[in-house]
Design an enzyme around this catalytic site. Structure first.
Site, PDB file in Angstrom:
ATOM      1  N   LYS A 114      62.882  31.939 -58.986  1.00 21.98           N
ATOM      2  CA  LYS A 114      62.523  33.128 -58.204  1.00 21.98           C
ATOM      3  C   LYS A 114      61.046  33.123 -57.816  1.00 21.98           C
ATOM      4  O   LYS A 114      60.628  33.866 -56.937  1.00 21.98           O
ATOM      5  CB  LYS A 114      62.883  34.406 -58.977  1.00 21.98           C
ATOM      6  N   LYS A 174      53.858  25.391 -66.188  1.00 21.22           N
ATOM      7  CA  LYS A 174      53.239  26.684 -65.869  1.00 21.22           C
ATOM      8  C   LYS A 174      51.726  26.577 -65.887  1.00 21.22           C
ATOM      9  O   LYS A 174      51.055  27.228 -65.099  1.00 21.22           O
ATOM     10  CB  LYS A 174      53.689  27.758 -66.873  1.00 21.22           C
ATOM     11  N   LYS A 229      64.177  22.798 -59.860  1.00 21.09           N
ATOM     12  CA  LYS A 229      65.031  23.920 -60.257  1.00 21.09           C
ATOM     13  C   LYS A 229      64.899  25.098 -59.294  1.00 21.09           C
ATOM     14  O   LYS A 229      63.802  25.369 -58.815  1.00 21.09           O
ATOM     15  CB  LYS A 229      64.586  24.347 -61.666  1.00 21.09           C
TER      16      LYS A 229
HETATM   17  P1  TYM Z   1      64.474  33.361 -67.459  1.00 17.50           P
HETATM   18  O1  TYM Z   1      64.241  34.816 -67.315  1.00 17.50           O
HETATM   19  O2  TYM Z   1      63.560  32.425 -66.752  1.00 17.50           O
HETATM   20  O3  TYM Z   1      65.939  32.995 -67.007  1.00 17.50           O
HETATM   21  C1  TYM Z   1      67.056  33.697 -67.524  1.00 17.50           C
HETATM   22  C2  TYM Z   1      68.216  32.742 -67.731  1.00 17.50           C
HETATM   23  O4  TYM Z   1      68.564  32.109 -66.505  1.00 17.50           O
HETATM   24  C3  TYM Z   1      68.609  30.699 -66.677  1.00 17.50           C
HETATM   25  N1  TYM Z   1      68.184  30.055 -65.426  1.00 17.50           N
HETATM   26  C4  TYM Z   1      68.887  29.121 -64.768  1.00 17.50           C
HETATM   27  N2  TYM Z   1      70.083  28.563 -65.030  1.00 17.50           N
HETATM   28  C5  TYM Z   1      70.551  27.632 -64.154  1.00 17.50           C
HETATM   29  N3  TYM Z   1      69.861  27.250 -63.044  1.00 17.50           N
HETATM   30  C6  TYM Z   1      68.660  27.786 -62.740  1.00 17.50           C
HETATM   31  N4  TYM Z   1      68.007  27.415 -61.647  1.00 17.50           N
HETATM   32  C7  TYM Z   1      68.131  28.772 -63.635  1.00 17.50           C
HETATM   33  N5  TYM Z   1      66.985  29.505 -63.641  1.00 17.50           N
HETATM   34  C8  TYM Z   1      67.036  30.281 -64.746  1.00 17.50           C
HETATM   35  C9  TYM Z   1      67.638  30.427 -67.808  1.00 17.50           C
HETATM   36  O5  TYM Z   1      67.895  29.193 -68.432  1.00 17.50           O
HETATM   37  C10 TYM Z   1      67.882  31.604 -68.718  1.00 17.50           C
HETATM   38  O6  TYM Z   1      68.995  31.373 -69.549  1.00 17.50           O
HETATM   39  N6  TYM Z   1      62.628  32.262 -71.936  1.00 17.50           N
HETATM   40  C11 TYM Z   1      63.762  32.821 -71.262  1.00 17.50           C
HETATM   41  C12 TYM Z   1      64.070  34.238 -71.663  1.00 17.50           C
HETATM   42  C13 TYM Z   1      64.225  34.453 -73.132  1.00 17.50           C
HETATM   43  C14 TYM Z   1      65.345  34.076 -73.908  1.00 17.50           C
HETATM   44  C15 TYM Z   1      65.060  34.518 -75.242  1.00 17.50           C
HETATM   45  C16 TYM Z   1      66.536  33.408 -73.623  1.00 17.50           C
HETATM   46  C17 TYM Z   1      63.348  35.078 -73.958  1.00 17.50           C
HETATM   47  N7  TYM Z   1      63.847  35.123 -75.233  1.00 17.50           N
HETATM   48  C18 TYM Z   1      65.959  34.290 -76.275  1.00 17.50           C
HETATM   49  C19 TYM Z   1      67.429  33.196 -74.674  1.00 17.50           C
HETATM   50  C20 TYM Z   1      67.134  33.623 -75.991  1.00 17.50           C
HETATM   51  C21 TYM Z   1      63.479  32.797 -69.773  1.00 17.50           C
HETATM   52  O7  TYM Z   1      62.352  32.738 -69.351  1.00 17.50           O
HETATM   53  O8  TYM Z   1      64.550  32.968 -69.009  1.00 17.50           O
END
Ligand code: TYM
Length: 331
Positions: free
Chosen positions: A198, A113, A195
């Site tokens: 979005k 990032k 990966k």
């Molecule tokens: P975020 O919002 O980027 O993504 C949400 C969830 O989607 C999964 N994900 C994917 N899985 C498979 N293939 C992909 N291309 C893909 N893109 C996203 C992510 O692994 C995630 O599970 N930091 C986290 C949010 C968060 C969180 C937490 C998660 C904040 N606090 C506590 C678990 C526990 C995040 O940015 O997810």
């Protein structure tokens, strides 16, 4: 009988992709009968990159509607918005004081990032994984269902739990990540080495959960494959491997049976069928989404009740933490 606790979160920072669905949301639904589940909309995390206030508000309700549309039942699971429960930021601060700079410097997501956003390299982006650890530890979570990209953050959460416990006596449950063997890392349709995200500039790289049928079909037709022309699951064909993963998870068929089905057939037919599979999986979700999204009163009642329940739990953990570190209770 005490159920084990599951916690996870999704950022309301734009439209969700099928990566988010397959890697996270789909699994959230499967866990809710067996576990006590907390599913959060992590708006405090989302503001580590610039957000337009009106869009952020809207995206938070979009994510809540999608949680409901995929089948998360608010009678079984607690759905809430992170900023409604101040204990997240408060425990985040405490955990910051036991996190080493070196640990955060090693976080690959921060490194990536920071390469992209050098004009907004804020401290929140750096301590982001600490707030995530606070989210998880506040609820004494046993399991955290996430995609592969969150694995390193989960390791930090475990490490901080152990460090706090050994410094101040047993306080936190040390959480385990739940990362599926298939679908935990859905790749870009345009570059199968990176990966699906979005925030990709190329719209053809991702499929959104709310994309219409034509867009889904078009994006899958344009997905990068290779010149071998054989439907097979191998590291030499990363584009196809990714498409097969999507096909398998969304159709509930094994990769082997799908591969066998396309013996002697070309990529065109395979892609057309995959488009059908994706459309069939997403259409009912999109229908339900539309209904939930327009029912503001219902959405409000869900996040209000969710916050009440989450807050009670979180406050209890935070009180324990404050007491252990030597803060005087307010009485
Ligand atoms: P975020 O919002 O980027 O993504 C949400 C969830 O989607 C999964 N994900 C994917 N899985 C498979 N293939 C992909 N291309 C893909 N893109 C996203 C992510 O692994 C995630 O599970 N930091 C986290 C949010 C968060 C969180 C937490 C998660 C904040 N606090 C506590 C678990 C526990 C995040 O940015 O997810």
């Amino acid at each position: 009988m005490n159920k084990k606790i599951v916690f996870s979160g999704v950022q309301p920072s734009g439209s969700l992709t099928i990566g988010n669905y397959i890697g996270a949301l789909k699994n959230f639904v499967e866990l809710q009968d067996e576990y006590e589940c907390y599913y959060c909309i992590v708006d405090l995390h989302a503001v580590t990159v610039p957000q337009i206030p009106k869009d952020l508000r809207s995206h938070s309700l979009d994510v809540l509607s999608l949680y409901l549309a995929v089948g998360i039942d608010p009678q079984k699971s607690t759905l809430f918005i992170q900023s409604h429960v101040p204990a997240h930021a408060e425990l985040g601060w405490i955990l910051n004081t036991i996190t080493y700079m070196g640990q955060l410097n090693r976080m690959t997501q921060f490194k990536e990032k920071s390469k992209k956003s050098d004009e907004n390299l804020n401290a929140g982006l750096f301590t982001y994984p600490v707030l995530m650890a606070a989210d998880i530890l506040l609820y004494q979570s046993d399991f955290v269902p996430v995609g592969e990209d969150q694995k390193q953050h989960l390791e930090l959460a475990r490490d901080l739990a152990e460090r706090f416990n050994s410094r101040y006596s047993d306080t936190f449950v040390v959480p385990e990540p739940l990362i599926k063997e298939f679908g935990a890392r859905i790749m870009s349709l345009q570059d199968p080495e990176s990966k699906m995200s979005k925030s990709d500039r190329d719209e053809n790289a991702f499929i959104l959960m709310l994309d219409n049928k034509d867009a889904i079909r078009r994006k899958i037709r344009r997905a990068v494959t290779d010149s071998l022309g054989i439907v097979a699951y191998s590291d030499q064909q990363p584009g196809l491997k990714n498409l097969l993963n999507i096909y398998s998870v969304l159709s509930d068929k094994s990769v082997d049976s799908i591969v066998a089905n396309y013996d002697g057939k070309g990529y065109g037919e395979f892609k057309d069928d995959l488009a059908d599979v994706v459309i069939q999986a997403l259409s009912p979700i999109q229908e339900r989404y539309k209904e939930y999204r327009q029912d503001k009163a219902f959405l409000e009642s869900i996040y209000r009740e969710g916050a009440d329940k989450a807050e009670a739990f979180a406050a209890k953990t935070l009180r324990k933490v404050y007491k252990k570190i030597g803060f005087i209770p307010r009485i």
